[in-house]
Design a protein around this motif. Structure first.
Motif, short mmCIF file in Angstrom:
data_model
loop_
_atom_site.label_atom_id
_atom_site.label_comp_id
_atom_site.label_asym_id
_atom_site.label_seq_id
_atom_site.Cartn_x
_atom_site.Cartn_y
_atom_site.Cartn_z
N SER A 10 61.49 26.38 52.11
CA SER A 10 60.37 26.56 53.03
C SER A 10 60.86 27.23 54.31
O SER A 10 62.05 27.18 54.64
CB SER A 10 59.75 25.21 53.38
OG SER A 10 59.21 24.59 52.23
N GLY A 12 59.68 28.09 58.56
CA GLY A 12 58.78 27.96 59.69
C GLY A 12 59.42 28.60 60.90
O GLY A 12 60.50 29.19 60.80
N PHE A 49 53.57 30.82 56.57
CA PHE A 49 54.62 30.02 57.22
C PHE A 49 54.30 28.54 57.05
O PHE A 49 53.14 28.13 57.14
CB PHE A 49 54.73 30.38 58.69
CG PHE A 49 55.51 31.64 58.96
CD1 PHE A 49 56.74 31.59 59.60
CD2 PHE A 49 55.02 32.88 58.56
CE1 PHE A 49 57.48 32.74 59.84
CE2 PHE A 49 55.74 34.04 58.80
CZ PHE A 49 56.97 33.97 59.44
N TYR A 51 55.36 25.97 59.01
CA TYR A 51 55.09 25.25 60.26
C TYR A 51 55.31 26.15 61.46
O TYR A 51 55.98 27.17 61.40
CB TYR A 51 55.96 23.99 60.38
CG TYR A 51 57.44 24.25 60.54
CD1 TYR A 51 57.99 24.59 61.78
CD2 TYR A 51 58.31 24.15 59.46
CE1 TYR A 51 59.35 24.83 61.93
CE2 TYR A 51 59.67 24.37 59.60
CZ TYR A 51 60.18 24.72 60.83
OH TYR A 51 61.53 24.96 60.98
N VAL A 89 48.70 25.83 58.48
CA VAL A 89 50.08 25.74 58.92
C VAL A 89 50.34 24.39 59.58
O VAL A 89 49.48 23.87 60.30
CB VAL A 89 50.42 26.90 59.89
CG1 VAL A 89 49.69 26.77 61.21
CG2 VAL A 89 51.92 27.03 60.10
N GLN A 284 64.49 23.54 54.35
CA GLN A 284 63.63 24.39 55.15
C GLN A 284 64.45 25.10 56.22
O GLN A 284 65.38 24.53 56.79
CB GLN A 284 62.47 23.60 55.78
CG GLN A 284 62.84 22.58 56.85
CD GLN A 284 62.99 23.16 58.26
OE1 GLN A 284 62.57 24.29 58.52
NE2 GLN A 284 63.57 22.40 59.17
N GLN A 286 64.36 27.43 59.83
CA GLN A 286 63.58 27.88 60.98
C GLN A 286 64.06 29.27 61.36
O GLN A 286 65.25 29.47 61.62
CB GLN A 286 63.75 26.91 62.15
CG GLN A 286 62.85 27.24 63.33
CD GLN A 286 62.87 26.17 64.39
OE1 GLN A 286 63.29 26.41 65.52
NE2 GLN A 286 62.43 24.97 64.03
#
Length: 314
Positions: A10, A12, A49, A51, A89, A284, A286
């Motif tokens: 994932s 974000g 996205f 988050y 999101v 995940q 970032q």
């Protein structure tokens, strides 16, 4: 769309504009407006996205303002604003310095936010690092680690399904006090930020997720192994979402200097590099994109979602 320790990697992003430390803010952000922030959030929502995240500082002392700036939007107000203009999101505090406030105050704010956004909150928490900020608010800076541990426990009770939550700890105690609205989620996920030994232990023993802060790639495998070791020793069987902050990104070949640390080039090459995070046990990532304007940023976000994200399977 929950973020789970299964399936594809994932992704974000920390929102620009809402925090403008000179360490990472782009030049155009200083003159940006709420409309710019809104368009970036809509782009993230539209392009897939997982988050969006917002930081937390109440006040910055003059001695740090040159590096940190004094631009730090309130995370609850910011995420609530974005909740009203997005649909799917997730919205994350990265991180809320919850030791600055009583747990019932924090629970009231974030329970209301989760209620309003239909259960899209991730509560990221951290210890904080600015002594003057704590002292101005009458909070315990020197004992902030212990305060955070107990606050996490109190928040898990206060953000649960009960209208009258109960908690009895060393510093905080409450019972017979009702708070509505309740969160939309039956259980608000709490992700713990930080990379110190204490933070890793806190994430392992109390977190639903871990948000490392600035660990380079080569240090992450040992950190992840330590987190899993601590969790196993404590007999905790629930899965935990492990995160990482990537290098700055630029999709395509830039015609300006994006810095030597920036991961840039063809989407396939960027995806191949990022898949290494998944291989080491990260769930995940970032991401942060180099940009000279809002439009360049949203173009980068769209390019990443369309051309890089489909190739992030671990």
């Amino acid at each position: 769309m929950p973020i789970l320790p299964t399936g594809s990697l994932s992704y974000g992003m920390q929102l620009p504009i809402q925090s403008q430390s000179t360490i990472y803010a782009e030049g155009w952000e200083a003159a940006a407006t709420p409309a710019d922030l809104a368009e970036i959030a809509r782009t993230a929502d539209r392009t897939g996205f997982a988050y969006l995240a917002s930081c937390d500082h109440v006040a910055i002392p003059r001695r740090l303002a040159g590096v940190m700036s004094t631009v730090w939007y309130d995370p609850v107000a910011t995420l609530a604003f974005l909740a009203g203009i997005t649909e799917r999101v997730l919205l994350m505090s990265h991180v809320a310095v919850v030791g600055l406030r009583h747990p019932l105050v924090t629970a009231k704010q974030y329970a209301t936010l989760d209620h309003l956004c239909g259960g899209r909150l991730i509560l990221g928490v951290g210890a904080g690092h600015v002594p003057e900020e704590f002292r101005a608010l009458g909070a315990d800076f020197e004992g902030r680690g212990g305060v955070l541990d107990e606050t996490i426990d109190a928040l898990k009770a206060a953000l649960g399904p009960e209208e009258y939550p109960e908690f009895a700890g060393e510093r905080f105690s409450f019972a017979g006090l009702g708070q509505r609205p309740r969160p939309a989620q039956e259980r608000v996920p709490v992700w713990v930020g930080g990379s110190s030994p204490a933070a890793v232990r806190r994430a392992a023993l109390r977190g639903d997720g871990w948000l490392p802060q600035g660990d380079p790639r080569e240090k992450l495998p040992a950190q992840i192994a330590r987190l899993r070791e601590l969790r196993e020793a404590a007999g905790i069987e629930d899965p935990i979402v492990i995160g990482a902050i990537t290098e700055p990104l630029y999709i395509g070949e830039p015609d300006w200097s994006v810095g030597r640390r920036t991961l840039k080039g063809k989407p396939e090459a960027v995806a191949e590099s990022l898949r290494a995070y998944g291989a080491m046990g990260v769930h995940q990532i970032q991401v942060r994109f180099r940009s000279r304007s809002r439009s360049e940023l949203t173009d980068q976000m769209a390019a990443f979602a369309a051309e890089v994200a489909p190739h992030l399977d671990r």
